[in-house]
Design a protein around this motif. Structure first.
Motif, PDB file in Angstrom:
ATOM      1  N   GLN A 268      18.563 -15.600 -51.715  1.00  0.00           N
ATOM      2  CA  GLN A 268      19.691 -14.721 -51.399  1.00  0.00           C
ATOM      3  C   GLN A 268      20.567 -15.292 -50.285  1.00  0.00           C
ATOM      4  OE1 GLN A 268      20.414 -11.923 -53.222  1.00  0.00           O
ATOM      5  NE2 GLN A 268      18.767 -12.734 -54.483  1.00  0.00           N
ATOM      6  N   ARG A 269      20.160 -16.407 -49.709  1.00  0.00           N
ATOM      7  CA  ARG A 269      20.891 -16.970 -48.574  1.00  0.00           C
ATOM      8  C   ARG A 269      22.142 -17.702 -49.046  1.00  0.00           C
ATOM      9  NH1 ARG A 269      17.003 -20.431 -45.154  1.00  0.00           N
ATOM     10  NH2 ARG A 269      18.833 -20.460 -43.777  1.00  0.00           N
ATOM     11  N   PRO A 270      23.216 -17.616 -48.285  1.00  0.00           N
ATOM     12  CA  PRO A 270      24.440 -18.346 -48.632  1.00  0.00           C
ATOM     13  C   PRO A 270      24.224 -19.856 -48.526  1.00  0.00           C
ATOM     14  CG  PRO A 270      24.882 -16.679 -46.943  1.00  0.00           C
ATOM     15  CD  PRO A 270      23.397 -16.756 -47.117  1.00  0.00           C
ATOM     16  N   LEU A 271      24.947 -20.585 -49.336  1.00  0.00           N
ATOM     17  CA  LEU A 271      24.833 -22.042 -49.341  1.00  0.00           C
ATOM     18  C   LEU A 271      25.175 -22.625 -47.976  1.00  0.00           C
ATOM     19  CD1 LEU A 271      24.333 -24.698 -50.799  1.00  0.00           C
ATOM     20  CD2 LEU A 271      26.653 -24.544 -51.742  1.00  0.00           C
ATOM     21  N   SER A 272      26.168 -22.091 -47.308  1.00  0.00           N
ATOM     22  CA  SER A 272      26.543 -22.645 -45.996  1.00  0.00           C
ATOM     23  C   SER A 272      25.397 -22.517 -44.989  1.00  0.00           C
ATOM     24  CB  SER A 272      27.818 -21.999 -45.471  1.00  0.00           C
ATOM     25  OG  SER A 272      27.650 -20.615 -45.323  1.00  0.00           O
ATOM     26  N   ASP A 273      24.629 -21.424 -45.051  1.00  0.00           N
ATOM     27  CA  ASP A 273      23.462 -21.280 -44.163  1.00  0.00           C
ATOM     28  C   ASP A 273      22.426 -22.359 -44.461  1.00  0.00           C
ATOM     29  OD1 ASP A 273      24.640 -19.037 -43.081  1.00  0.00           O
ATOM     30  OD2 ASP A 273      23.144 -17.621 -43.854  1.00  0.00           O
ATOM     31  N   LEU A 274      22.252 -22.650 -45.737  1.00  0.00           N
ATOM     32  CA  LEU A 274      21.267 -23.661 -46.135  1.00  0.00           C
ATOM     33  C   LEU A 274      21.730 -25.070 -45.769  1.00  0.00           C
ATOM     34  CD1 LEU A 274      20.310 -22.036 -49.526  1.00  0.00           C
ATOM     35  CD2 LEU A 274      18.886 -22.133 -47.463  1.00  0.00           C
ATOM     36  N   ILE A 275      23.040 -25.302 -45.804  1.00  0.00           N
ATOM     37  CA  ILE A 275      23.569 -26.595 -45.350  1.00  0.00           C
ATOM     38  C   ILE A 275      23.326 -26.740 -43.855  1.00  0.00           C
ATOM     39  CG2 ILE A 275      25.681 -27.946 -44.960  1.00  0.00           C
ATOM     40  CD1 ILE A 275      26.737 -26.721 -47.615  1.00  0.00           C
ATOM     41  N   ASP A 276      23.612 -25.685 -43.104  1.00  0.00           N
ATOM     42  CA  ASP A 276      23.387 -25.702 -41.661  1.00  0.00           C
ATOM     43  C   ASP A 276      21.912 -25.960 -41.354  1.00  0.00           C
ATOM     44  OD1 ASP A 276      24.298 -25.363 -38.925  1.00  0.00           O
ATOM     45  OD2 ASP A 276      23.253 -23.428 -38.959  1.00  0.00           O
ATOM     46  N   GLU A 277      21.033 -25.325 -42.110  1.00  0.00           N
ATOM     47  CA  GLU A 277      19.590 -25.524 -41.927  1.00  0.00           C
ATOM     48  C   GLU A 277      19.199 -26.973 -42.216  1.00  0.00           C
ATOM     49  OE1 GLU A 277      16.351 -24.047 -44.827  1.00  0.00           O
ATOM     50  OE2 GLU A 277      16.516 -22.501 -43.265  1.00  0.00           O
ATOM     51  N   ALA A 278      19.695 -27.540 -43.310  1.00  0.00           N
ATOM     52  CA  ALA A 278      19.387 -28.937 -43.653  1.00  0.00           C
ATOM     53  C   ALA A 278      19.928 -29.878 -42.582  1.00  0.00           C
ATOM     54  CB  ALA A 278      19.968 -29.282 -45.019  1.00  0.00           C
ATOM     55  N   HIS A 279      21.101 -29.567 -42.058  1.00  0.00           N
ATOM     56  CA  HIS A 279      21.698 -30.377 -40.991  1.00  0.00           C
ATOM     57  C   HIS A 279      20.802 -30.360 -39.749  1.00  0.00           C
ATOM     58  CE1 HIS A 279      25.299 -30.967 -38.057  1.00  0.00           C
ATOM     59  NE2 HIS A 279      24.723 -32.107 -38.316  1.00  0.00           N
ATOM     60  N   LYS A 280      20.340 -29.183 -39.365  1.00  0.00           N
ATOM     61  CA  LYS A 280      19.458 -29.066 -38.196  1.00  0.00           C
ATOM     62  C   LYS A 280      18.146 -29.803 -38.431  1.00  0.00           C
ATOM     63  CE  LYS A 280      21.477 -24.813 -36.505  1.00  0.00           C
ATOM     64  NZ  LYS A 280      21.448 -23.358 -36.523  1.00  0.00           N
ATOM     65  N   GLU A 281      17.595 -29.701 -39.643  1.00  0.00           N
ATOM     66  CA  GLU A 281      16.363 -30.428 -39.969  1.00  0.00           C
ATOM     67  C   GLU A 281      16.583 -31.921 -39.858  1.00  0.00           C
ATOM     68  OE1 GLU A 281      15.250 -29.100 -43.870  1.00  0.00           O
ATOM     69  OE2 GLU A 281      14.672 -27.112 -43.173  1.00  0.00           O
ATOM     70  N   PHE A 282      17.737 -32.384 -40.324  1.00  0.00           N
ATOM     71  CA  PHE A 282      18.071 -33.813 -40.253  1.00  0.00           C
ATOM     72  C   PHE A 282      18.152 -34.277 -38.798  1.00  0.00           C
ATOM     73  CE2 PHE A 282      21.313 -37.161 -39.982  1.00  0.00           C
ATOM     74  CZ  PHE A 282      20.774 -38.118 -40.827  1.00  0.00           C
ATOM     75  N   LEU A 283      18.798 -33.482 -37.976  1.00  0.00           N
ATOM     76  CA  LEU A 283      18.983 -33.876 -36.576  1.00  0.00           C
ATOM     77  C   LEU A 283      17.690 -33.872 -35.774  1.00  0.00           C
ATOM     78  CD1 LEU A 283      22.345 -32.039 -35.784  1.00  0.00           C
ATOM     79  CD2 LEU A 283      21.993 -34.484 -36.240  1.00  0.00           C
ATOM     80  N   THR A 284      16.726 -33.053 -36.184  1.00  0.00           N
ATOM     81  CA  THR A 284      15.453 -32.976 -35.441  1.00  0.00           C
ATOM     82  C   THR A 284      14.348 -33.805 -36.081  1.00  0.00           C
ATOM     83  OG1 THR A 284      14.821 -30.947 -36.613  1.00  0.00           O
ATOM     84  CG2 THR A 284      16.004 -30.694 -34.512  1.00  0.00           C
ATOM     85  N   ALA A 285      14.635 -34.464 -37.179  1.00  0.00           N
ATOM     86  CA  ALA A 285      13.593 -35.257 -37.872  1.00  0.00           C
ATOM     87  C   ALA A 285      13.201 -36.487 -37.078  1.00  0.00           C
ATOM     88  CB  ALA A 285      14.088 -35.664 -39.246  1.00  0.00           C
TER      89      ALA A 285
END
Length: 193
Positions: free
Chosen positions: A176-193
């Protein structure tokens, strides 16, 4: 635009594009992409083949319709980011805007479309080409902002990878989450990997 005649008067069919896209998607789900013909799509939509080819170059383009408009919107938003914004954040901003303004409209069909692409090697190959096209559009917009070529290319591909990770989460049943929220989440995961 023409789908029939009434005497000698050409009759216009409303929303031919949407009807063709809906018909194609339902047929792709029912019988698979490879087994579906343009004639079947046109017939299901109540239109003719000529109308189909007025809107789409081929049946693969039904699946990837709207990419040029999306790429243009993303590139425009990247170029509009403040000058101090780093390339990756600028690219993500463009992707998030396109997600909110374009992609969310297609949420209902996203799950089905994801399954259709996953079941078709031909569409998977075409999707890889579309990813490269998007990465090129992002890199070009970043270069327009003064980003070096190497940084623009790396940021473009990193942003595309984040986008597709997010999109694959977005088009899962039950999400149910908007795509932009999921992009933001993937971006944060990328930056903290």
């Amino acid at each position: 635009m023409q789908s029939g005649r009434l005497g000698d008067v050409v009759r216009w069919e409303p929303d031919a594009y949407g009807r063709l896209r809906d018909a194609a998607l339902s047929l792709f789900v029912e019988q698979g992409f490879e087994k579906t013909t343009v004639a079947q799509i046109a017939e299901r939509a109540g239109l003719n083949r000529r109308t189909f080819f007025h809107h789409f170059a081929d049946k693969r383009e039904v699946v990837f319709a709207g990419q040029l408009a999306s790429d243009d919107l993303i590139a425009t938003e990247i170029r509009a980011q403040p000058s101090g914004t780093d390339p990756l954040h600028a690219a993500v901003a463009g992707l998030m805007l396109a997600s909110d303004t374009l992609y969310e409209r297609y949420r209902e069909g996203a799950i089905q479309l994801g399954a259709v692409i996953a079941a078709s090697p031909e569409l998977q190959e075409r999707e890889m080409v579309k990813r490269a096209t998007l990465a090129d559009a992002i890199a070009a917009a970043l270069r327009d902002r003064g980003t070096s070529d190497a940084a623009a290319v790396v940021s473009g591909w990193a942003a595309v990878a984040m986008f597709f990770v997010a999109r694959n989460r977005w088009n899962q049943p039950g999400n149910q989450r908007p795509l932009s929220d999921l992009i933001d989440e993937a971006h944060k995961e990328f930056l903290t990997a």
